[in-house]
Design a protein around this motif. Structure first.
Motif, PDB file in Angstrom:
ATOM      1  N   MET A  71       3.295   9.212 -34.888  1.00  0.00           N
ATOM      2  CA  MET A  71       4.217  10.163 -34.276  1.00  0.00           C
ATOM      3  C   MET A  71       4.861   9.570 -33.017  1.00  0.00           C
ATOM      4  SD  MET A  71       2.262  13.838 -34.643  1.00  0.00           S
ATOM      5  CE  MET A  71       3.507  14.627 -33.625  1.00  0.00           C
ATOM      6  N   GLU A  72       4.051   8.860 -32.226  1.00  0.00           N
ATOM      7  CA  GLU A  72       4.587   8.246 -31.004  1.00  0.00           C
ATOM      8  C   GLU A  72       5.640   7.187 -31.342  1.00  0.00           C
ATOM      9  OE1 GLU A  72       3.087   6.001 -26.905  1.00  0.00           O
ATOM     10  OE2 GLU A  72       1.629   6.614 -28.428  1.00  0.00           O
ATOM     11  N   GLN A  73       5.357   6.411 -32.369  1.00  0.00           N
ATOM     12  CA  GLN A  73       6.303   5.375 -32.777  1.00  0.00           C
ATOM     13  C   GLN A  73       7.608   5.997 -33.265  1.00  0.00           C
ATOM     14  OE1 GLN A  73       4.888   2.854 -35.936  1.00  0.00           O
ATOM     15  NE2 GLN A  73       6.568   1.390 -35.723  1.00  0.00           N
ATOM     16  N   GLN A  74       7.496   7.073 -34.050  1.00  0.00           N
ATOM     17  CA  GLN A  74       8.694   7.747 -34.564  1.00  0.00           C
ATOM     18  C   GLN A  74       9.484   8.371 -33.430  1.00  0.00           C
ATOM     19  OE1 GLN A  74       8.190   9.959 -38.225  1.00  0.00           O
ATOM     20  NE2 GLN A  74       9.755  11.438 -37.642  1.00  0.00           N
ATOM     21  N   PHE A  75       8.786   8.944 -32.450  1.00  0.00           N
ATOM     22  CA  PHE A  75       9.441   9.548 -31.289  1.00  0.00           C
ATOM     23  C   PHE A  75      10.222   8.488 -30.513  1.00  0.00           C
ATOM     24  CE2 PHE A  75       9.458  10.699 -26.780  1.00  0.00           C
ATOM     25  CZ  PHE A  75      10.009  11.971 -26.822  1.00  0.00           C
ATOM     26  N   GLN A  76       9.574   7.375 -30.223  1.00  0.00           N
ATOM     27  CA  GLN A  76      10.230   6.302 -29.484  1.00  0.00           C
ATOM     28  C   GLN A  76      11.424   5.744 -30.264  1.00  0.00           C
ATOM     29  OE1 GLN A  76       6.967   3.596 -28.820  1.00  0.00           O
ATOM     30  NE2 GLN A  76       6.351   4.600 -26.907  1.00  0.00           N
ATOM     31  N   GLN A  77      11.236   5.642 -31.582  1.00  0.00           N
ATOM     32  CA  GLN A  77      12.314   5.145 -32.439  1.00  0.00           C
ATOM     33  C   GLN A  77      13.541   6.034 -32.324  1.00  0.00           C
ATOM     34  OE1 GLN A  77      12.595   2.553 -34.665  1.00  0.00           O
ATOM     35  NE2 GLN A  77      14.552   3.220 -35.523  1.00  0.00           N
ATOM     36  N   GLU A  78      13.338   7.347 -32.397  1.00  0.00           N
ATOM     37  CA  GLU A  78      14.476   8.259 -32.361  1.00  0.00           C
ATOM     38  C   GLU A  78      15.150   8.245 -30.990  1.00  0.00           C
ATOM     39  OE1 GLU A  78      15.885  12.667 -33.811  1.00  0.00           O
ATOM     40  OE2 GLU A  78      13.747  12.187 -33.848  1.00  0.00           O
ATOM     41  N   VAL A  79      14.364   8.190 -29.919  1.00  0.00           N
ATOM     42  CA  VAL A  79      14.935   8.139 -28.571  1.00  0.00           C
ATOM     43  C   VAL A  79      15.805   6.899 -28.411  1.00  0.00           C
ATOM     44  CG1 VAL A  79      14.392   7.834 -26.119  1.00  0.00           C
ATOM     45  CG2 VAL A  79      13.134   9.520 -27.472  1.00  0.00           C
ATOM     46  N   MET A  80      15.272   5.749 -28.806  1.00  0.00           N
ATOM     47  CA  MET A  80      16.022   4.501 -28.675  1.00  0.00           C
ATOM     48  C   MET A  80      17.279   4.523 -29.537  1.00  0.00           C
ATOM     49  SD  MET A  80      12.879   1.765 -28.675  1.00  0.00           S
ATOM     50  CE  MET A  80      13.987   0.359 -28.738  1.00  0.00           C
ATOM     51  N   MET A  81      17.158   5.074 -30.735  1.00  0.00           N
ATOM     52  CA  MET A  81      18.294   5.125 -31.647  1.00  0.00           C
ATOM     53  C   MET A  81      19.396   6.028 -31.098  1.00  0.00           C
ATOM     54  SD  MET A  81      18.852   3.685 -34.699  1.00  0.00           S
ATOM     55  CE  MET A  81      17.259   3.555 -35.509  1.00  0.00           C
ATOM     56  N   LEU A  82      19.031   7.242 -30.709  1.00  0.00           N
ATOM     57  CA  LEU A  82      20.016   8.190 -30.212  1.00  0.00           C
ATOM     58  C   LEU A  82      20.690   7.700 -28.936  1.00  0.00           C
ATOM     59  CD1 LEU A  82      18.452  11.734 -30.786  1.00  0.00           C
ATOM     60  CD2 LEU A  82      20.613  10.883 -31.694  1.00  0.00           C
ATOM     61  N   ALA A  83      19.933   7.012 -28.088  1.00  0.00           N
ATOM     62  CA  ALA A  83      20.469   6.534 -26.821  1.00  0.00           C
ATOM     63  C   ALA A  83      21.561   5.484 -27.015  1.00  0.00           C
ATOM     64  CB  ALA A  83      19.352   5.968 -25.950  1.00  0.00           C
ATOM     65  N   THR A  84      21.545   4.811 -28.150  1.00  0.00           N
ATOM     66  CA  THR A  84      22.529   3.748 -28.395  1.00  0.00           C
ATOM     67  C   THR A  84      23.710   4.221 -29.235  1.00  0.00           C
ATOM     68  OG1 THR A  84      21.299   2.992 -30.352  1.00  0.00           O
ATOM     69  CG2 THR A  84      20.757   1.954 -28.251  1.00  0.00           C
ATOM     70  N   LEU A  85      23.575   5.350 -29.919  1.00  0.00           N
ATOM     71  CA  LEU A  85      24.638   5.831 -30.807  1.00  0.00           C
ATOM     72  C   LEU A  85      25.648   6.672 -30.038  1.00  0.00           C
ATOM     73  CD1 LEU A  85      22.503   6.876 -33.914  1.00  0.00           C
ATOM     74  CD2 LEU A  85      23.835   4.783 -33.624  1.00  0.00           C
ATOM     75  N   LYS A  86      26.893   6.270 -30.083  1.00  0.00           N
ATOM     76  CA  LYS A  86      27.944   7.010 -29.380  1.00  0.00           C
ATOM     77  C   LYS A  86      29.149   7.146 -30.309  1.00  0.00           C
ATOM     78  CE  LYS A  86      26.401   5.351 -24.866  1.00  0.00           C
ATOM     79  NZ  LYS A  86      25.585   6.548 -24.648  1.00  0.00           N
ATOM     80  N   HIS A  87      29.301   8.347 -30.886  1.00  0.00           N
ATOM     81  CA  HIS A  87      30.386   8.611 -31.828  1.00  0.00           C
ATOM     82  C   HIS A  87      30.641  10.114 -31.838  1.00  0.00           C
ATOM     83  CE1 HIS A  87      32.394   9.127 -35.756  1.00  0.00           C
ATOM     84  NE2 HIS A  87      32.806   7.895 -35.581  1.00  0.00           N
ATOM     85  N   PRO A  88      31.891  10.541 -32.033  1.00  0.00           N
ATOM     86  CA  PRO A  88      32.199  11.979 -32.026  1.00  0.00           C
ATOM     87  C   PRO A  88      31.433  12.773 -33.076  1.00  0.00           C
ATOM     88  CG  PRO A  88      34.218  10.679 -31.923  1.00  0.00           C
ATOM     89  CD  PRO A  88      33.112   9.714 -32.183  1.00  0.00           C
ATOM     90  N   ASN A  89      30.942  12.119 -34.129  1.00  0.00           N
ATOM     91  CA  ASN A  89      30.223  12.834 -35.190  1.00  0.00           C
ATOM     92  C   ASN A  89      28.737  12.509 -35.233  1.00  0.00           C
ATOM     93  OD1 ASN A  89      33.228  12.227 -36.768  1.00  0.00           O
ATOM     94  ND2 ASN A  89      32.540  14.308 -36.404  1.00  0.00           N
ATOM     95  N   ILE A  90      28.219  12.015 -34.101  1.00  0.00           N
ATOM     96  CA  ILE A  90      26.770  11.825 -33.918  1.00  0.00           C
ATOM     97  C   ILE A  90      26.346  12.695 -32.749  1.00  0.00           C
ATOM     98  CG2 ILE A  90      24.914  10.196 -33.447  1.00  0.00           C
ATOM     99  CD1 ILE A  90      26.293   9.571 -36.048  1.00  0.00           C
ATOM    100  N   VAL A  91      25.282  13.459 -32.905  1.00  0.00           N
ATOM    101  CA  VAL A  91      24.840  14.352 -31.840  1.00  0.00           C
ATOM    102  C   VAL A  91      24.571  13.552 -30.564  1.00  0.00           C
ATOM    103  CG1 VAL A  91      22.372  14.251 -32.440  1.00  0.00           C
ATOM    104  CG2 VAL A  91      23.290  16.275 -31.299  1.00  0.00           C
ATOM    105  N   ARG A  92      25.053  14.044 -29.432  1.00  0.00           N
ATOM    106  CA  ARG A  92      24.976  13.304 -28.170  1.00  0.00           C
ATOM    107  C   ARG A  92      23.600  13.438 -27.524  1.00  0.00           C
ATOM    108  NH1 ARG A  92      26.474  14.920 -23.005  1.00  0.00           N
ATOM    109  NH2 ARG A  92      27.449  16.784 -23.894  1.00  0.00           N
ATOM    110  N   PHE A  93      23.015  12.300 -27.211  1.00  0.00           N
ATOM    111  CA  PHE A  93      21.695  12.248 -26.575  1.00  0.00           C
ATOM    112  C   PHE A  93      21.839  12.530 -25.080  1.00  0.00           C
ATOM    113  CE2 PHE A  93      18.606   9.594 -24.218  1.00  0.00           C
ATOM    114  CZ  PHE A  93      17.425  10.139 -24.684  1.00  0.00           C
ATOM    115  N   ILE A  94      20.971  13.393 -24.540  1.00  0.00           N
ATOM    116  CA  ILE A  94      20.991  13.715 -23.116  1.00  0.00           C
ATOM    117  C   ILE A  94      19.755  13.159 -22.413  1.00  0.00           C
ATOM    118  CG2 ILE A  94      20.911  15.599 -21.428  1.00  0.00           C
ATOM    119  CD1 ILE A  94      22.647  17.215 -23.373  1.00  0.00           C
ATOM    120  N   GLY A  95      18.587  13.327 -22.990  1.00  0.00           N
ATOM    121  CA  GLY A  95      17.378  12.809 -22.359  1.00  0.00           C
ATOM    122  C   GLY A  95      16.146  13.075 -23.204  1.00  0.00           C
TER     123      GLY A  95
END
Length: 240
Positions: free
Chosen positions: A1-25
């Motif tokens: 679960m920790e690995q999946q959590f970190q994976q999603e945080v890192m992934m979302l933090a790098t994705l920037k597109h109008p049709n990708i949900v915006r990461f805040i924190g």
């Protein structure tokens, strides 16, 4: 679960597109693990369709929203990533009816897939090669998109008369796919059937899907304009 959590945080933090949900924190304190993103007023596509009692959204809006998903996925694939769980539950609707892709917890960089988790995703939207634990590529997301497009067009849950396991068995062993309505636009029918083809190499890349959907959008607008013109021509003339 920790690995999946970190994976999603890192992934979302790098994705920037109008049709990708915006990461805040993100927060990872004991007992409180959370990811904060922009708020999606309309909830998920699946929630929205359930509220509509599985009635389809207007065709023009369905194609527009499908374009949102396709453009977002073209961006994701352009970065060499695979979402691996593209489905209506992970597509969020915003106030202007636009759609943004969410939930990158199981997304991965496309590599030699022998070393990747073989069965990741949700059966009703899962490509047959993933169900069968065979090597897979980004084209598994294209298969899932075909199912999502069918949902937007029909408003229904895929394989709603089957359990998830029964659906997976039917997809792999009987090549069963959702039934496309008879009145479906030929271009949309073509997209769906190509996207969920059992051969991944036949499935079009998202860049091509975007072009096909743009053509469908133009066709719909032309049809609407012609219908309005015919309506005006049949109205009785009145004297000033």
């Amino acid at each position: 679960m920790e690995q999946q959590f970190q994976q999603e945080v890192m992934m979302l933090a790098t994705l920037k597109h109008p049709n990708i949900v915006r990461f805040i924190g993100a927060c990872r304190k004991p007992m409180v693990w959370c990811i904060v993103t922009e708020y999606a007023k309309g909830g998920s596509v699946r929630q929205s369709l359930m509220k509509r009692q599985n009635r389809s959204v207007p065709l023009k809006l369905a194609v527009k929203q499908a374009l949102d998903v396709a453009r977002g996925m073209a961006y994701v694939h352009g970065l060499g990533l695979i979402h691996r769980d593209l489905k209506s539950d992970n597509l969020l609707i915003f106030g202007d009816k636009s759609i943004k892709i969410a939930d990158f917890g199981v997304a991965r960089i496309e590599v030699q897939t022998e070393g990747m988790t073989p069965e990741t995703g949700t059966y009703r939207w899962m490509a047959p090669e993933m169900i069968q634990h065979r090597p897979y590529t980004q084209r598994v997301d294209v298969y899932s998109f075909g199912i999502v497009l069918w949902e937007l067009i029909t408003g229904m849950l895929p394989f709603q008369n089957m359990t998830a396991v029964q659906a997976a068995f039917a997809v792999v062993n009987k090549n069963v796919r959702p039934i496309i309505p008879n009145d479906c636009l030929p271009v949309l029918r073509d997209i769906m059937t190509r996207c969920w083809d059992p051969n991944p190499d036949v499935r079009p890349p998202f860049a091509e899907i975007v072009g096909m959907l743009e053509n469908a959008e133009t066709e719909i607008m032309t049809t609407v304009r012609k219908a309005r013109f015919r309506c005006c021509m049949t109205q009785p003339m009145t004297a000033d």
